[in-house]
Design a protein around this motif. Structure first.
Motif, short mmCIF file in Angstrom:
data_model
loop_
_atom_site.label_atom_id
_atom_site.label_comp_id
_atom_site.label_asym_id
_atom_site.label_seq_id
_atom_site.Cartn_x
_atom_site.Cartn_y
_atom_site.Cartn_z
N ASN A 96 -9.68 3.26 0.05
CA ASN A 96 -8.84 3.62 -1.11
C ASN A 96 -7.59 2.94 -0.92
OD1 ASN A 96 -10.98 5.42 -1.92
ND2 ASN A 96 -9.83 7.48 -1.23
N LEU A 97 -6.95 3.15 -0.03
CA LEU A 97 -5.51 2.28 0.29
C LEU A 97 -5.65 0.83 -0.24
CD1 LEU A 97 -4.39 3.93 3.62
CD2 LEU A 97 -3.36 3.86 1.25
N ARG A 98 -6.97 0.25 0.22
CA ARG A 98 -7.02 -1.09 0.01
C ARG A 98 -7.31 -1.22 -1.72
NH1 ARG A 98 -10.56 -0.79 4.17
NH2 ARG A 98 -9.55 -1.19 6.06
N GLU A 99 -8.00 -0.63 -2.27
CA GLU A 99 -8.10 -0.60 -3.71
C GLU A 99 -7.05 -0.34 -4.40
OE1 GLU A 99 -11.52 2.16 -4.65
OE2 GLU A 99 -12.96 0.71 -3.77
N ALA A 100 -5.88 0.33 -3.88
CA ALA A 100 -4.57 0.71 -4.55
C ALA A 100 -3.72 -0.39 -4.10
CB ALA A 100 -3.97 1.94 -3.91
N GLY A 101 -4.05 -1.46 -3.39
CA GLY A 101 -3.36 -2.81 -3.11
C GLY A 101 -2.59 -2.59 -1.91
N TYR A 102 -2.70 -1.89 -0.77
CA TYR A 102 -2.29 -1.74 0.49
C TYR A 102 -3.11 -2.44 1.48
CZ TYR A 102 0.60 1.70 -1.67
OH TYR A 102 1.65 2.21 -2.43
N ASP A 103 -3.11 -3.59 1.91
CA ASP A 103 -3.86 -4.23 2.65
C ASP A 103 -3.29 -4.37 4.11
OD1 ASP A 103 -5.70 -5.16 0.64
OD2 ASP A 103 -4.17 -6.50 -0.09
N SER A 104 -2.24 -3.85 4.53
CA SER A 104 -1.85 -3.89 5.73
C SER A 104 -1.08 -2.56 6.14
CB SER A 104 -0.90 -4.98 5.76
OG SER A 104 0.63 -4.81 5.36
N VAL A 105 -0.87 -2.30 7.68
CA VAL A 105 -0.18 -0.91 8.05
C VAL A 105 1.20 -1.21 7.56
CG1 VAL A 105 0.64 0.34 10.04
CG2 VAL A 105 -1.61 -0.60 9.68
N GLU A 106 1.73 -2.63 7.56
CA GLU A 106 3.14 -2.55 7.25
C GLU A 106 3.56 -2.25 5.83
OE1 GLU A 106 6.44 -5.86 7.30
OE2 GLU A 106 4.59 -6.46 7.72
N GLU A 107 2.53 -2.47 4.75
CA GLU A 107 2.69 -2.04 3.31
C GLU A 107 2.60 -0.52 3.21
OE1 GLU A 107 0.89 -6.09 1.31
OE2 GLU A 107 -0.71 -4.34 1.55
N VAL A 108 1.80 0.05 4.05
CA VAL A 108 1.59 1.59 3.96
C VAL A 108 3.02 2.23 4.36
CG1 VAL A 108 0.54 3.65 4.51
CG2 VAL A 108 -0.83 1.64 4.10
N PHE A 109 3.56 1.68 5.64
CA PHE A 109 4.74 1.89 6.10
C PHE A 109 5.97 1.93 5.06
CE2 PHE A 109 3.29 1.35 10.94
CZ PHE A 109 2.86 2.80 10.82
N ASN A 110 5.94 0.80 4.31
CA ASN A 110 7.03 0.44 3.61
C ASN A 110 6.80 1.13 2.24
OD1 ASN A 110 8.48 -1.17 5.47
ND2 ASN A 110 7.16 -2.80 4.96
N ALA A 111 5.42 1.68 1.86
CA ALA A 111 5.41 2.35 0.58
C ALA A 111 6.23 3.85 0.17
CB ALA A 111 3.99 2.74 0.34
#
Length: 132
Positions: A96-111
């Motif tokens: 679900n995260l990848r489909e929403a455009g989050y491809d890395s842990v860093e992108e999730v942490f910075n969201a």
């Protein structure tokens, strides 16, 4: 996994200096060598991907650690590198995260929390945990 075939992997390593010396390792493509030495794209199991990242992380720390702040790099070893290594994130939520455009842990942490809460199966408490 078929142990009768050779594995190959393409990785990307991004070195960072600010705010502290660190690096990110991502597996770009996985291959199995098949008949007559040809490579065939494949997907390794999560445990194998983790093992590959940890091997490269250890090598980078050994080689790169002499030139930078070694404690920061050692701390980096314990940082999640795959979405499924994040607390409470299984295969479905990672997808679900990848489909929403989050491809890395860093992108999730910075969201932003509100952005993460738009991802199916991520509520306020999970979004807060991931952004701290």
């Amino acid at each position: 996994m078929n142990t009768d075939v050779a594995e190959q992997v393409e990785i990307a390593i991004e070195f960072k200096q600010e705010p502290r010396s660190s690096f990110d390792i991502s597996i770009e493509q996985e291959y199995e060598t098949v008949d007559e030495g040809e490579r065939e794209p494949t997907t390794f199991e999560d445990s194998r991907r983790k093992e590959i990242r940890n091997t490269f992380r250890d090598l980078i720390i050994e080689l790169y650690g002499e030139k930078v702040d070694l404690p920061d790099l050692i701390e980096e070893r314990n940082t999640p590198q795959e979405l499924t290594e994040l607390p409470g994130i299984g295969d479905t939520v990672a997808e679900n995260l990848r489909e929403a455009g989050y491809d890395s842990v860093e992108e999730v942490f910075n969201a932003e929390m509100d952005q993460l809460m738009e991802v199916p199966r991520i509520g306020e408490s999970k979004a807060e945990e991931l952004t701290q």
